[in-house]
Write an enzyme that holds these catalytic residues in place. Structure first.
Site, PDB file in Angstrom:
ATOM      1  N   CYS A  47      29.774  31.334  33.863  1.00 51.87           N
ATOM      2  CA  CYS A  47      28.984  32.268  34.669  1.00 51.87           C
ATOM      3  C   CYS A  47      29.857  33.370  35.265  1.00 51.87           C
ATOM      4  O   CYS A  47      30.875  33.108  35.925  1.00 51.87           O
ATOM      5  CB  CYS A  47      28.208  31.474  35.729  1.00 51.87           C
ATOM      6  SG  CYS A  47      28.272  32.067  37.390  1.00 51.87           S
ATOM      7  N   CYS A  50      30.330  33.576  39.051  1.00 47.17           N
ATOM      8  CA  CYS A  50      31.239  32.534  39.552  1.00 47.17           C
ATOM      9  C   CYS A  50      32.676  33.003  39.431  1.00 47.17           C
ATOM     10  O   CYS A  50      33.491  32.790  40.326  1.00 47.17           O
ATOM     11  CB  CYS A  50      31.071  31.236  38.768  1.00 47.17           C
ATOM     12  SG  CYS A  50      29.395  30.592  38.749  1.00 47.17           S
TER      13      CYS A  50
END
Ligand SMILES: *[C@@H]1O[C@H](CO)[C@@H](O)[C@H](O)[C@H]1NC(C)=O
Ligand SMILES: *[C@@H]1O[C@H](CO)[C@@H](O)[C@H](O)[C@H]1NC(C)=O
Ligand SMILES: *[C@@H]1O[C@H](CO)[C@@H](O)[C@H](O)[C@H]1NC(C)=O
Length: 425
Positions: A47, A50
């Site tokens: 991600c 993230c």
């Protein structure tokens, strides 16, 4: 050679230890979590958001090091049991965990906001100030907004104040102080009193008449709740995706000055002048407009464009009705706006005579969805045409491949597939 390599490894290890204080958690966290107070980032390796959060997360861990709060992270693709237990729905999710208390962080993912959130959640909902020096220190923090209760803790007002603090402490600071501890030059309007400190001033919650007459609890509860809600942002606040959700809840008109911040957070002189002009108008007329409007500015034009469903010129001023999502735009183009024109515009909104656009009806919602999808696609294309082509081309490619394989089914040879399998094992 061997020694050198060993030394290198050691120094890397040391650096690693010195820099990162983030604990890497696994399924064992489910047994361990009861033992302390946690701030956990739930992430997935793939991600992008993230990855962006990672350096910030290290800073957060650094800032909280030595406090009771332990900072960790969980790779949810490996430890799915943890993700399930904490009902993680998106990545990254930042969660405060203490015993049975779980609270997801919804603000902006900056170090200061995250650390402030964690510290407030770990402390009692209302933090007690021992004397006026402590209060003085708080007021000297630039841009700091906090609520203060002055008085004894055996009143109805205190009970409600405390329960609202419990509810809102993820977003705001709540303090208390003895009425006699306030500095001598500080005139309390009443005792007990509730006030907010912001914009270099303090504003009192005015108790309704009924309170003094009948101690009507319902009235105190409702008026205090409404007052706290109205005062929870500075007069000219920065609006981001992180606090927009809370700003809607105020249920006033949200007046947004739209400018564009570049990557390092600066804006053009033109836009700055415009923003200062709007700010001056509302600061000078606070009493007149505060009741109806929450003012702010955003450096993320997308946020306002999505409301207006068009690309607004920069700078712009847009006013949104937080209940109906109708929006109002000044008739003059933004660079012709004067302080007088802005006041006329705001007055016409109060008088409900300003033309309203958009709203929250079904057709508008559908159009807004379409508009948002289209603009994100356009932005993606501008940012990286190749990637966009691949992402949207790939499914088409697969589709043609599937069609192809259906028509020429002998291409997929069953024997060959089995062979592959064996090789892997
Ligand atoms: C308190 O005020 C509310 C709303 O004004 C009213 O409905 C209620 O009867 C009052 N209660 C008492 C005990 O006076
Ligand atoms: C106070 O008001 C809030 C809504 O603002 C409500 O949820 C809460 O139940 C009320 N508390 C009491 C004790 O009436
Ligand atoms: C938003 O519009 C509705 C309907 O026109 C109106 O009743 C309400 O007062 C407006 N909101 C605000 C904050 O004034």
């Amino acid at each position: 050679m061997e020694v050198l390599r060993l030394l290198a490894t050691l120094s890397i290890l040391q650096c690693g230890l010195a820099v990162s204080k983030v604990l890497e958690l696994s399924d064992r966290f489910l047994e361990l979590r009861g033992e302390s107070t946690w701030l956990v980032m739930f992430y997935a390796p793939w991600c992008g958001h993230c990855k962006k959060l990672e350096p910030i997360w290290n800073h957060v861990a650094h800032a909280l090091y030595g406090s009771e709060i332990r900072v960790g992270r969980v790779d949810c693709t490996r430890f799915t049991a943890v993700a399930t237990e904490f009902m993680v729905k998106g990545f990254p999710t930042i969660m405060f965990i203490q015993g049975d208390i779980r609270h997801s962080f919804t603000g902006d993912r900056t170090k200061d906001d995250i650390v402030g959130f964690a510290v407030r959640m770990a402390a009692p909902p209302v933090q007690h100030l021992a004397n006026h020096h402590e209060l003085q220190a708080l007021t000297e923090r630039p841009g700091h907004l906090f609520f203060l209760y002055a008085g004894t803790q055996d009143t109805v007002l205190w009970d409600f104040y405390k329960s609202y603090a419990e509810e809102m402490r993820a977003f705001h600071y709540f303090y208390s102080i003895g009425a006699d501890c306030m500095a001598e030059n500080f005139n309390l309007e009443s005792n007990p009193a509730v006030m907010v400190f912001k914009d270099d001033m303090h504003i009192f919650y005015t108790m309704p008449e009924e309170w003094e007459v009948a101690e009507n609890q319902t009235v105190i509860n409702e008026t205090l709740g409404e007052w706290l809600n109205h005062e929870r942002f500075v007069t000219f606040t920065k609006i981001t995706h992180g606090n927009l959700g809370q700003l809607w809840k105020i249920k006033k008109f949200l007046a947004i000055t739209v400018v564009k911040e570049n990557k390092i957070g600066s804006i053009t002189t033109d836009e700055n002048t415009f923003r200062d002009m709007v700010k001056a108008v509302i600061i000078n007329n606070r009493d007149k407009y505060h009741k109806y409007f929450q003012f702010g500015w955003t450096g993320t034009p997308d946020l306002a464009n999505s409301i207006a469903m068009e690309r607004l010129p920069l700078p712009s001023l847009i006013v949104v009705n937080a209940t109906t999502l109708h929006h109002h735009l000044p008739e003059d183009p933004p660079h012709h706006l004067t302080p007088q024109a802005i006041q006329i515009f705001l007055d016409s909104i109060i008088a409900s005579s300003a033309p309203a656009y958009g709203g929250d009806s079904w057709p508008v919602r559908v159009y807004r969805m379409y508009y948002n999808a289209r603009t994100s696609l356009e932005d993606m294309w501008q940012g990286n045409p190749v990637l966009t082509a691949v992402i949207f081309g790939l499914p088409l490619g697969f589709l043609s491949l599937i069609c192809y394989s259906i028509w020429c089914s002998d291409i997929l040879d069953a024997d060959e597939e089995e062979e592959h399998h064996e090789k892997k094992e």
